[in-house]
Design a protein around this motif. Structure first.
Motif, PDB file in Angstrom:
ATOM      1  N   LEU A 180      42.332 -63.612 -89.453  1.00  0.00           N
ATOM      2  CA  LEU A 180      41.802 -64.795 -90.120  1.00  0.00           C
ATOM      3  C   LEU A 180      42.455 -66.011 -89.460  1.00  0.00           C
ATOM      4  N   MET A 181      41.896 -66.393 -88.313  1.00  0.00           N
ATOM      5  CA  MET A 181      42.573 -67.384 -87.476  1.00  0.00           C
ATOM      6  C   MET A 181      42.388 -68.813 -87.979  1.00  0.00           C
ATOM      7  N   GLY A 182      41.298 -69.074 -88.669  1.00  0.00           N
ATOM      8  CA  GLY A 182      41.030 -70.464 -89.052  1.00  0.00           C
ATOM      9  C   GLY A 182      40.553 -71.244 -87.847  1.00  0.00           C
ATOM     10  N   ARG A 183      40.610 -72.551 -87.960  1.00  0.00           N
ATOM     11  CA  ARG A 183      40.129 -73.381 -86.867  1.00  0.00           C
ATOM     12  C   ARG A 183      41.183 -73.436 -85.768  1.00  0.00           C
ATOM     13  N   GLY A 184      40.760 -73.185 -84.539  1.00  0.00           N
ATOM     14  CA  GLY A 184      41.715 -73.164 -83.440  1.00  0.00           C
ATOM     15  C   GLY A 184      42.027 -74.538 -82.880  1.00  0.00           C
ATOM     16  N   PHE A 185      41.079 -75.432 -82.969  1.00  0.00           N
ATOM     17  CA  PHE A 185      41.146 -76.706 -82.260  1.00  0.00           C
ATOM     18  C   PHE A 185      42.448 -77.484 -82.485  1.00  0.00           C
ATOM     19  N   TYR A 186      42.680 -77.883 -83.725  1.00  0.00           N
ATOM     20  CA  TYR A 186      43.859 -78.733 -83.987  1.00  0.00           C
ATOM     21  C   TYR A 186      45.152 -77.969 -83.759  1.00  0.00           C
ATOM     22  N   ASN A 187      45.136 -76.722 -84.221  1.00  0.00           N
ATOM     23  CA  ASN A 187      46.347 -75.927 -84.104  1.00  0.00           C
ATOM     24  C   ASN A 187      46.730 -75.733 -82.632  1.00  0.00           C
ATOM     25  N   ASN A 188      45.754 -75.411 -81.804  1.00  0.00           N
ATOM     26  CA  ASN A 188      46.066 -75.186 -80.393  1.00  0.00           C
ATOM     27  C   ASN A 188      46.554 -76.474 -79.733  1.00  0.00           C
ATOM     28  N   LEU A 189      45.889 -77.579 -80.028  1.00  0.00           N
ATOM     29  CA  LEU A 189      46.348 -78.841 -79.423  1.00  0.00           C
ATOM     30  C   LEU A 189      47.765 -79.160 -79.890  1.00  0.00           C
ATOM     31  N   MET A 190      48.049 -78.861 -81.149  1.00  0.00           N
ATOM     32  CA  MET A 190      49.407 -79.086 -81.648  1.00  0.00           C
ATOM     33  C   MET A 190      50.407 -78.194 -80.907  1.00  0.00           C
ATOM     34  N   GLU A 191      50.079 -76.891 -80.811  1.00  0.00           N
ATOM     35  CA  GLU A 191      51.007 -75.963 -80.151  1.00  0.00           C
ATOM     36  C   GLU A 191      51.222 -76.346 -78.693  1.00  0.00           C
ATOM     37  N   LEU A 192      50.183 -76.919 -78.087  1.00  0.00           N
ATOM     38  CA  LEU A 192      50.304 -77.320 -76.683  1.00  0.00           C
ATOM     39  C   LEU A 192      50.984 -78.684 -76.558  1.00  0.00           C
ATOM     40  N   GLY A 193      51.257 -79.286 -77.693  1.00  0.00           N
ATOM     41  CA  GLY A 193      51.970 -80.566 -77.678  1.00  0.00           C
ATOM     42  C   GLY A 193      51.119 -81.748 -77.265  1.00  0.00           C
ATOM     43  N   VAL A 194      49.789 -81.644 -77.393  1.00  0.00           N
ATOM     44  CA  VAL A 194      48.924 -82.728 -76.927  1.00  0.00           C
ATOM     45  C   VAL A 194      48.002 -83.275 -78.021  1.00  0.00           C
TER      46      VAL A 194
END
Ligand code: 26Q
Length: 744
Positions: free
Chosen positions: A55-69
């Motif tokens: 149950l990953m949820g939305r990837g967009f914001y989380n991935n940008l956050m994890e990538l620091g951008v």
């Protein structure tokens, strides 16, 4: 990743606010390109997570956050006239149902953040968990086309496709790799079934209805499909890195089984070794015993998976044979070890004509774990007592956790900045640092109240826009959001609300602080009683919200289509987290932890991880009521009479009667009468002790309401929860798995 590169590349993109889908794909692709410039290979030593749900949820914001951008992206987009919030239209990846699937997602996040190699395997369902709408208050299920806007966060790997054979069909498993960003990049590999219309059905739906033979077979195919592909992937990597000495398989690889749904992997791995690498059955069995580890997530008897051996024989004849051989080997081994005949039968892999998946998992795994202290005690004592008696060393507890990156930093930027300002930013790298907040609770209570108010207002604005319900900003927010199940007792909350409502009507609650009760839950499509509870609560909401005498004081809202993204808004805003399962039934709960991190007090029973939450949060910072697991156990074994409670308690009697006295209309379905009967009639009436705990629940809710009047004192309790939540980070949990089970 290289932030400068990301910014430069993103600036080059032609984006505009009229094409949100285009912009979404463009930004995501830029991020993927930049991030994957130096992706590590699968290391020599690693862990694999097998789960039928993610149950990953939305990837967009989380991935940008994890990538620091995330900030860079936000400001570059703003220059181009695009509000980054516009991407909230993008669907959640809801390839899961609830707790077990969300746990898998949190674990992947934590492992990547900690730099630990953990590879997820699962199914790339075309449709995720259904979208929920209400029609006249009844749940209606709609297909969830989660890839509607594309799937820019996955990479299709045609060249790593595999052929999976069933007795009656052959299908291709095409991997889609979803990178999980952190200190290291891990991969969630989801397989899609292709080749024919029949094949495609295998990865079409999450939990296809299994009330027919055909549905059951489809589900069996799903379980075999992804675990077989994953096993082959793991074996190929092992052989490439270490050769064919399978004795060492478990030294370098652990396969963590997320409940029993992937347990066919045990037989498949033996099949691969014996059929393709000429390993003896005995050696192959030894190798798997050193490789698998099993996590149990539920003790509900109806959730312990069994498969008809006849069915396995028809669809997967070689697997059936291997399961029989494992059963035989287990019986011999156990006889030698001194198990009694009864003990051998009780723990048997095949019982009657059924394969007992949990028994198979327990026998063939090097580790068995529960997901909270109480839950582990229950599986040791009541669920697998014999195996625990002979192999106590196999068993351990791994209390669940949640990722503070999504569940605090991302969903509650306001609270996170307040924490930064108070104790600095180090807690963001090492969540145990959050403990330092304790020293400053008194100093920041007022600021916390402002933050909570802001998060509530954001949520209420959203609810106004999506549900059309108006909630005054200053109401206390009590939230119960989770899957709909009788044991979770949403029905008890419904009755409690009705009691409070009646008291307000009679003018008995003099200084009641305005309150809103918020529900979010999906019911399994075929679960009649759960659906009846949804309808019942929607009826209550309609009545209470329309009552001008009370609706400045009390509101009820059941939000539609509760999902990860909704949860992010709700956990940040809530004042009170309702965790009221019948003691002994909730393995752990993880929503409880998300609320705790965000500074909600728990109003709950001593069940699952609630017990540990109140231990950590400190005396007086949470509200516990109701029967303990021990009391429930002894009540269950005789002497519980809900009828007596009903007869002797007028107020309770009145609210229960609303199910049958015409107060509410179930549109002739008979659903409400069925709920009523479940409480008072039949062999074990009120199986979940709703009536037993109702009074103490109402009292506790009113105590909380009273305590809230001292807003500052209450805020200190809330902040104590945040400050003491470090233990409930999945970073802690994953470190324990890595240290004790995976040895990575
Ligand atoms: C079983 C048999 C046949 C078909 C389906 C199933 C089935 C499907 C899903 C059985 C169980 C599940 C899901 C279980 C689950 O989500 N359990 C939750 O796991 C969380 C993570 O450990 C815990 O926090 C929750 O307490 C637990 O309910």
């Amino acid at each position: 990743m290289n932030r400068r590169l990301f910014s430069e590349e993103l600036k080059k993109e032609q984006l505009d606010g009229t094409d949100i889908v285009g912009a979404y794909n463009a930004i995501s692709s830029v991020a993927m390109r930049c991030a994957l410039k130096n992706k590590p290979n699968m290391p020599r030593h690693c862990a694999h997570y097998f789960s039928i749900e993610y149950l990953m949820g939305r990837g967009f914001y989380n991935n940008l956050m994890e990538l620091g951008v995330l900030h860079e992206a936000s400001s570059i987009l703003a220059e181009k006239g695009i509000d980054i919030n516009a991407f909230e239209e993008v669907e959640d990846a809801a390839l899961g149902n609830g707790g077990l699937g969300r746990l898998a997602a949190c674990f992947l996040d934590s492992a990547a953040a900690l730099g630990l190699p953990l590879y997820g395997y699962g199914i790339r369902y075309k449709y995720g968990l259904f979208k929920q709408d209400f029609e006249n208050g009844f749940q209606k299920e709609l297909p969830d086309d989660w890839q509607r806007f594309g799937d820019p966060w996955s990479i299709r790997k045609d060249d790593e496709s595999m052929t999976i054979s069933f007795a009656d069909m052959v299908v291709t498993a095409v991997p889609y790799d979803m990178p999980v960003f952190g200190k290291r990049i891990n991969i969630l590999r989801l397989y899609q079934a292709e080749d024919s219309a029949e094949a495609e059905k295998i990865s079409e739906y999450l939990y296809p209805a299994d009330d027919t033979e055909e549905g059951k077979i489809l589900r069996l195919r799903q379980e075999y499909f992804f675990t077989a592909a994953a096993c082959r992937d793991i074996v190929q990597n092992f052989v490439r890195l270490h050769g064919t000495n399978f004795k060492n398989l478990g030294k370098y690889n652990t396969i963590q089984l997320n409940d029993t749904h992937p347990v066919l992997a045990i037989a498949e791995l033996i099949r691969i070794m014996t059929a393709e690498y000429a390993v003896s059955f005995k050696a192959a069995l030894d190798a798997v015993k050193g490789t698998f580890a099993y996590t149990n997530h539920t003790i509900l008897p109806e959730a312990l998976e069994c498969w008809d051996m006849g069915m396995i024989e028809r669809i997967l004849p070689e697997i059936a044979q291997i399961i029989s051989k494992i059963d035989g080997a287990a019986r011999i081994e156990r006889e030698k070890a001194g198990y009694s005949a009864a003990e051998i039968e009780e723990t048997a892999v095949i019982r009657g004509d059924k394969a007992h998946m949990a028994n198979l998992a327990v026998y063939a795994s090097k580790s068995v774990n529960g997901v909270a202290k109480l839950h582990t005690e229950i599986i040791e004592r009541d669920v697998f007592p014999t195996e625990y008696k002979y192999h106590p060393e196999k068993f351990s507890n791994k209390t669940n956790g949640v990722t503070q990156r999504r569940w605090l930093m991302l969903c509650n930027g306001e609270l996170s900045s307040l924490i930064d300002k108070t104790i600095g930013r180090e807690w963001r790298n090492d969540f145990t640092g959050i403990f330092a907040l304790k020293e400053s609770i008194g100093d920041i209570a007022e600021k916390f109240i402002v933050v909570k108010g802001r998060k509530k207002k954001q949520l209420f604005d959203y609810i106004r826009a999506t549900e059309g319900i108006d909630i005054p900003d200053d109401m206390i927010l009590y939230a119960q959001v989770k899957r709909l199940h009788e044991y979770k007792r949403q029905l008890m909350t419904a009755f409690a609300i009705l009691e409070i409502y009646n008291k307000l009507k009679r003018g008995e609650l003099k200084d009641f602080q305005p309150s809103v009760f918020l529900f979010g839950a999906k019911s399994a499509p075929s679960y009649r009683r759960a659906k009846a509870i949804i309808k019942f609560i929607n009826c209550i909401a309609e009545k209470v919200n329309a009552d001008e005498q009370t609706n400045g004081l009390l509101k009820v809202v059941f939000v539609r289509n509760y999902n990860v993204s909704y949860a992010e808004k709700i956990v940040a805003a809530a004042d009170v987290s309702l965790q009221v399962s019948t003691a002994g039934f909730e393995a752990s709960g993880t929503g409880n932890m998300k609320f705790m991190m965000n500074g909600a007090v728990t109003c709950g029973t001593l069940d699952g991880a609630n017990i540990e939450i109140v231990d950590y949060a400190g005396e007086g910072n949470n509200y516990i009521f109701g029967a303990t697991a021990e009391e429930i156990k002894s009540l269950s074994s005789g002497g519980y009479s809900p009828q007596k409670i009903y007869d002797e308690d007028e107020e309770l009697h009145a609210v229960v009667d609303t199910l049958i006295d015409g107060t509410f209309d179930d549109c002739g379905t008979g659903d409400f009468a069925d709920l009523y009967d479940s409480l008072l009639k039949g062999e074990s009436p009120d199986y979940y002790f709703v009536l037993y705990d109702l009074n103490s629940y109402v009292e506790t809710l009113l105590t909380i309401n009273e305590d809230y009047k001292n807003r500052v004192e209450f805020a200190k309790k809330q902040l104590s929860n945040t400050a003491n939540s470090a233990y409930f980070s999945s970073d802690r949990t994953i470190k324990e798995y890595a240290r004790d089970i995976w040895k990575i």
